[in-house]
Design a protein around this motif. Structure first.
Motif, mmCIF file in Angstrom:
data_model
loop_
_atom_site.group_PDB
_atom_site.id
_atom_site.type_symbol
_atom_site.label_atom_id
_atom_site.label_comp_id
_atom_site.label_asym_id
_atom_site.label_seq_id
_atom_site.Cartn_x
_atom_site.Cartn_y
_atom_site.Cartn_z
ATOM 1 N N LEU B 225 0.820 -1.204 0.000
ATOM 2 C CA LEU B 225 0.000 0.000 0.000
ATOM 3 C C LEU B 225 0.859 1.261 0.000
ATOM 4 O O LEU B 225 0.579 2.234 -0.699
ATOM 5 C CB LEU B 225 -0.881 -0.026 1.250
ATOM 6 C CG LEU B 225 -2.100 0.852 1.220
ATOM 7 C CD1 LEU B 225 -2.938 0.546 0.008
ATOM 8 C CD2 LEU B 225 -2.890 0.637 2.494
ATOM 9 N N GLY B 263 -0.093 4.508 16.244
ATOM 10 C CA GLY B 263 -1.120 3.614 15.706
ATOM 11 C C GLY B 263 -1.569 4.017 14.320
ATOM 12 O O GLY B 263 -2.053 3.199 13.549
ATOM 13 N N TYR B 264 -1.424 5.290 14.009
ATOM 14 C CA TYR B 264 -1.934 5.784 12.731
ATOM 15 C C TYR B 264 -0.856 5.890 11.654
ATOM 16 O O TYR B 264 -1.083 6.483 10.617
ATOM 17 C CB TYR B 264 -2.626 7.134 12.921
ATOM 18 C CG TYR B 264 -3.893 6.994 13.727
ATOM 19 C CD1 TYR B 264 -5.018 6.418 13.142
ATOM 20 C CD2 TYR B 264 -3.954 7.382 15.044
ATOM 21 C CE1 TYR B 264 -6.181 6.255 13.874
ATOM 22 C CE2 TYR B 264 -5.111 7.220 15.788
ATOM 23 C CZ TYR B 264 -6.226 6.661 15.191
ATOM 24 O OH TYR B 264 -7.379 6.490 15.915
ATOM 25 N N ASP B 266 0.261 3.784 9.525
ATOM 26 C CA ASP B 266 -0.108 3.235 8.228
ATOM 27 C C ASP B 266 -1.189 4.048 7.523
ATOM 28 O O ASP B 266 -1.470 3.822 6.358
ATOM 29 C CB ASP B 266 -0.573 1.780 8.377
ATOM 30 C CG ASP B 266 0.598 0.882 8.734
ATOM 31 O OD1 ASP B 266 1.746 1.364 8.638
ATOM 32 O OD2 ASP B 266 0.372 -0.279 9.113
ATOM 33 N N ALA B 267 -1.798 4.987 8.262
ATOM 34 C CA ALA B 267 -2.861 5.788 7.646
ATOM 35 C C ALA B 267 -2.290 6.919 6.803
ATOM 36 O O ALA B 267 -2.969 7.461 5.936
ATOM 37 C CB ALA B 267 -3.787 6.357 8.722
ATOM 38 N N PHE B 270 -2.413 6.525 3.047
ATOM 39 C CA PHE B 270 -3.740 6.702 2.464
ATOM 40 C C PHE B 270 -4.116 8.174 2.371
ATOM 41 O O PHE B 270 -4.620 8.638 1.346
ATOM 42 C CB PHE B 270 -4.780 5.953 3.302
ATOM 43 C CG PHE B 270 -6.184 6.253 2.871
ATOM 44 C CD1 PHE B 270 -6.656 5.766 1.669
ATOM 45 C CD2 PHE B 270 -7.014 7.028 3.653
ATOM 46 C CE1 PHE B 270 -7.944 6.049 1.257
ATOM 47 C CE2 PHE B 270 -8.302 7.321 3.249
ATOM 48 C CZ PHE B 270 -8.761 6.828 2.053
ATOM 49 N N ILE B 273 -2.495 9.624 -0.541
ATOM 50 C CA ILE B 273 -3.158 9.280 -1.802
ATOM 51 C C ILE B 273 -4.299 10.247 -2.081
ATOM 52 O O ILE B 273 -4.391 10.850 -3.145
ATOM 53 C CB ILE B 273 -3.724 7.833 -1.766
ATOM 54 C CG1 ILE B 273 -2.602 6.811 -1.717
ATOM 55 C CG2 ILE B 273 -4.620 7.575 -2.983
ATOM 56 C CD1 ILE B 273 -3.104 5.380 -1.612
#
Lengths: 314, 294, 254
Positions: B225, B263-264, B266-267, B270, B273
């Motif tokens: 991703l 925790g965020y 990996d966000a 996105f 994007i």
């Protein structure tokens, strides 16, 4: 005669059919969404939280969950659908993961990875409501758990039949023709006066709405949800329903969801290899039969008539 | 503290860049997003882990082993899941996307069956070795990763610009039909592109193992991703864009984690994007707007 | 003037495909757009229908600029087209192709379609009626249930014309409608073009078949290397030295 175990499998088949429809409708304009597990989780969590923490009635929760998934679908769809199809696939893949990360980390609201238990149960709520009015399962010669399973099945069946009727009429109309034209040749469709961006956002957000709706139903049928129910694997599973069953006819995802839900139940020990099989199905179908098992010529032959085209998409 | 985070970010970013290069090479030549790239990367990490922890192999050998295995996987991927779709009548642009998703799922579960679930330690002899420059602690492993990554990127750039095969590859990326009219064996170029891209994924896998000291069979998806976010950020098919985008994402993640909520992490990819699609859909280094239509 | 093309330039990566091309069409006229291969004729069609955004210049329909409109809006304003390399919806039936062409002249949305309201049923009936009419006009009656992909080449060209007519255009752009056809088929298409003119529809025609162009067109515009080199009646064009050079020069080059 009424076996709660079979009824439960049948109920899951129906939810999976709705999920299969959710990706089918997006595919009908040639768009691939990998975020339907994410939309499903939004529907499920919204309805679960509204009923458990706010105490709203179940119907309101389910509607709110579906609506929120729909709105978020529009928000994701607008920036990505003006571009080539791969952008939507990537953005929705990312979206699905972010939603899951959010539900894991937002512990104060969602209890994190533990999930939410004690969600009002569709069948038990129905039974309780009827019992208040003096009904008891014995009147129908049923045990309570049989009545509960049967109620869930009947409600889901009615919903699925309504949805199938909705889409079969939609696909046989001017709007459905526009969807197919866009899938076959987007530029030529635009030259026919079809506002392709509008229809792409429409099908994508309808797919999001359906996935959210199925998620909300799932929450109230199982009574328990956690982020593990909505991983990327679930998104791929939903995709497999349509790709295997058939992504060009309405009965495709129905058949796909039915077959792929029943198979693992019948072949014990297969569940361990479930995703091997899913992966292999995706590759093999793309190589040998990209339109899926069911397509229009096959349906025509099954019905014993020739020609007929696709104006009767059901 | 700031400089340490900066070095962390650059190290992470250089690994991301290598992953993204794998996507961008394949997209540039074939116009395909290889959804199995993240899982090939994960296999590279596992091969490196096995060689280092069971055979006590040196890092270079681990890299070599990972390259061999992932290159072979690239070859198989091209043969079984990409080539049969090429030029097939009625196969839409979704076909290759779906078939590579299939491969990614197969590989992830294969890894689960072969290596089991959960984190596996990735021990390196120099895991804790460090030195200080001024007040900044630098780990030896970071230097090694950076050196390997830079060598790889420079090597790839030179190869694309100077070598005959690299030139043929660029010509094929420009226009497949013209290239084949010019007598370039485009079939071979396509195979070698997928193989080179997969091998780079394998190297990135070993580097990630070294950086984080563990591997698991779920690491392909988040890394994939990020690679995809980077090529949207840098521009689809752009080699420079992949490198710059990798660094930007690596730094952004490191600083958000250092000064925010881990925790965020990996966000961020996105969010990148969506932001880039809203303000500059062709990406930082992308040229033509890749709009399907107006 | 129905269509005005004004100072249109189209540059692709430093290469000018069109250079300040201007001309106009009167209502009810048929104008031929000719020129050697690569002269920019199809590029001009793509600019008029907003498949491409011109580097410079403006296109106006009945005095109103089309700048910034997307293709579907331009179709709604009344410009429909066919394609040089036929772009039918090949997995749809002949009938459905024409019905899709009717999209911009019908309105039923999601709910009327699902509820099958009276208005929607009536509209759907009208779409089918119009489709039958058009299929009979282009000589495709009896083929309505066949897949477009299975039609012979000549009939596919006719179907494209029927599909474009379904949008009730004021102006129709025909991109090489008789390419690859024999004399008999060419004559039939020429007759069809005359019929379309008879409905009061204005025509802009790209064609390589000179004898046909000379026969059907009121006026001609000649493009060469993206520039307009001549404009006039077929007789004027035939004797224009620049045009002769452009065509002869091409043959020498080959």
């Amino acid at each position: 005669m009424i076996n709660p175990y079979y009824l439960q499998i049948a109920s899951f088949i129906l939810i999976n059919i709705i999920l299969g429809l959710s990706i089918y409708i997006t595919l009908s304009t040639g768009q691939l969404s990998l975020g339907n597990a994410g939309f499903m989780s939004i529907g499920a969590y919204t309805s679960a939280l509204l009923t458990v923490k706010v105490g709203l009635p179940m119907v309101a929760g389910i509607l709110a969950g579906s609506l929120l998934a729909f709105l978020i679908g529009i928000l994701i769809g607008i920036p990505t659908l003006r571009l080539q199809g791969v952008y939507l696939a990537i953005a929705t893949l990312g979206f699905g993961e972010v939603v899951r990360v959010l539900f894991i980390n937002w512990e104060s609201l969602t209890s994190g990875a533990v999930g939410i238990a004690g969600i009002p149960h569709l069948g038990r709520t129905m039974l309780a409501g009827l019992q208040e009015r003096g009904f008891s399962s014995e009147q129908w010669g049923l045990k309570n758990n049989e009545f509960i399973s049967l109620t869930i099945f009947i409600i889901l069946l009615a919903i699925t039949v309504l949805l199938l009727a909705f889409f079969s009429r939609l696909f046989a109309s001017r709007v459905g023709r526009a969807f197919r034209a866009i899938r076959l040749d987007e530029k030529a469709a635009e030259a026919m006066g079809i506002h392709t961006t509008y229809y792409k956002i429409l099908t994508f957000s309808m797919g999001a709405l359906l996935a959210g709706f199925a998620g909300a139903l799932f929450a109230h049928v199982t009574g328990y949800i956690s982020p593990a129910d909505f991983t990327y694997h679930r998104a791929v599973e939903i995709l497999v329903f349509a790709v295997f069953g058939g992504s060009e006819v309405l009965w495709g995802p129905v058949f796909g969801a039915l077959f792929l839900t029943v198979m693992p139940e019948m072949l014990r020990g297969m569940s361990e290899y479930r995703y091997f099989i899913y992966g292999t199905i995706l590759v093999v179908m793309m190589v040998f039969r990209p339109q899926g098992v069911l397509d229009q010529p096959l349906l025509d032959r099954l019905r014993g008539r020739r020609g007929g085209g696709g104006d009767d998409a059901a | 503290m700031f400089f340490e985070q900066l070095i962390n970010g650059i190290t992470l970013g250089s690994i991301y860049a290598i992953v993204a290069l794998g996507y961008t090479l394949v997209f540039g030549v074939l116009d395909i997003i290889n959804m199995a790239h993240g899982e090939i990367f994960m296999f590279g990490a596992f091969v490196g882990m096995l060689l280092i922890s069971y055979f006590e192999a040196p890092v270079l050998l681990a890299l070599g082993g990972a390259v061999l295995v992932t290159a072979a996987m690239g070859l198989l991927l091209e043969r079984l899941a990409l080539r049969p779709l090429r030029g097939k009548k009625g196969a839409s642009h979704l076909a290759s996307l779906i078939s590579t998703i299939g491969v990614s799922i197969i590989l992830e579960n294969l890894a689960h069956h072969l290596f089991g679930a959960g984190n596996k330690p990735f021990p390196t002899s120099f895991a804790d070795a460090s030195f200080t420059v001024g007040s900044t602690t630098v780990y030896l492993v970071q230097v090694i990763i950076l050196v390997i990554a830079v060598l790889l990127m420079v090597g790839l750039s030179l190869w694309l610009r100077k070598a005959k095969a690299g030139k043929a590859l660029r010509a094929t990326a420009e226009n497949l039909e013209t290239a084949s009219l010019l007598g370039i064996n485009t079939g071979r170029i396509i195979v070698s592109t997928v193989v080179v891209a997969s091998a780079m994924g394998g190297i990135a896998g070993v580097l990630v193992g070294m950086a984080f000291n563990y591997v698991n069979n779920q690491m392909g998806l988040p890394m994939g991703l990020k690679g995809l976010a980077i090529i949207i950020l840098g521009g689809m098919g752009s080699v420079n864009g992949a490198m710059a985008g990798g660094l930007i994402l690596g730094l952004a993640e490191t600083f958000v984690v250092a000064y925010g909520n881990s925790g965020y992490r990996d966000a961020i990819a996105f969010v990148a994007i969506i932001v880039i699609l809203l303000i500059r859909p062709q990406g930082i280094f992308g040229q033509a707007l890749p709009e399907a239509k107006r | 003037m129905l269509l005005e093309v004004q100072d249109i330039s189209m540059v692709f990566g430093g290469l000018a495909a069109l250079r300040e091309v201007s001309f106009s069409l009167a209502e009810g006229e048929i104008l031929g757009l000719i020129g050697p291969n690569g002269a920019g004729k199809t590029t001009l069609f793509n600019v008029i229908t907003a498949f491409l955004t011109p580097t410079q210049g403006e296109v106006r329909l009945a005095g109103k600029p089309l700048t910034g409109l997307r293709t579907s809006r331009i179709t709604e304003r009344g410009i429909c087209r066919t394609f040089q390399n036929i772009r039918l919806f090949d997995q749809m039936t002949v009938e459905e192709n024409v019905m899709v062409g009717r999209h911009c002249r019908s309105r039923a949305g999601v709910w009327p379609s699902v509820l099958r309201t009276g208005a929607q049923q009536k509209e759907e009936g009208a779409i089918r009626e119009k489709t039958r009419e058009l299929l009979s006009l282009v000589g495709l009656t009896g083929h309505d249930r066949e897949l477009a992909a299975n039609l012979p080449y000549g009939l596919q060209r006719r179907l494209e014309i029927a599909r474009a007519l379904a949008g009730e255009p004021r102006l129709i752009l025909l991109d090489e409608p008789v390419a690859g056809m024999n004399d008999q088929e060419t004559a039939e298409i020429a007759a069809l073009i005359k019929k379309i003119l008879g409905f009061g529809i204005t025509i802009l025609l790209i064609e390589h078949d000179m004898s046909m162009v000379m026969k059907v067109c009121d006026r001609l515009v000649v493009l060469n290397f993206g520039e307009k080199i001549a404009e006039g009646t077929p007789q004027e064009i035939q004797s224009d030295p620049l045009v002769i050079e452009a065509y002869l020069g091409r043959e020498e080059g080959e």
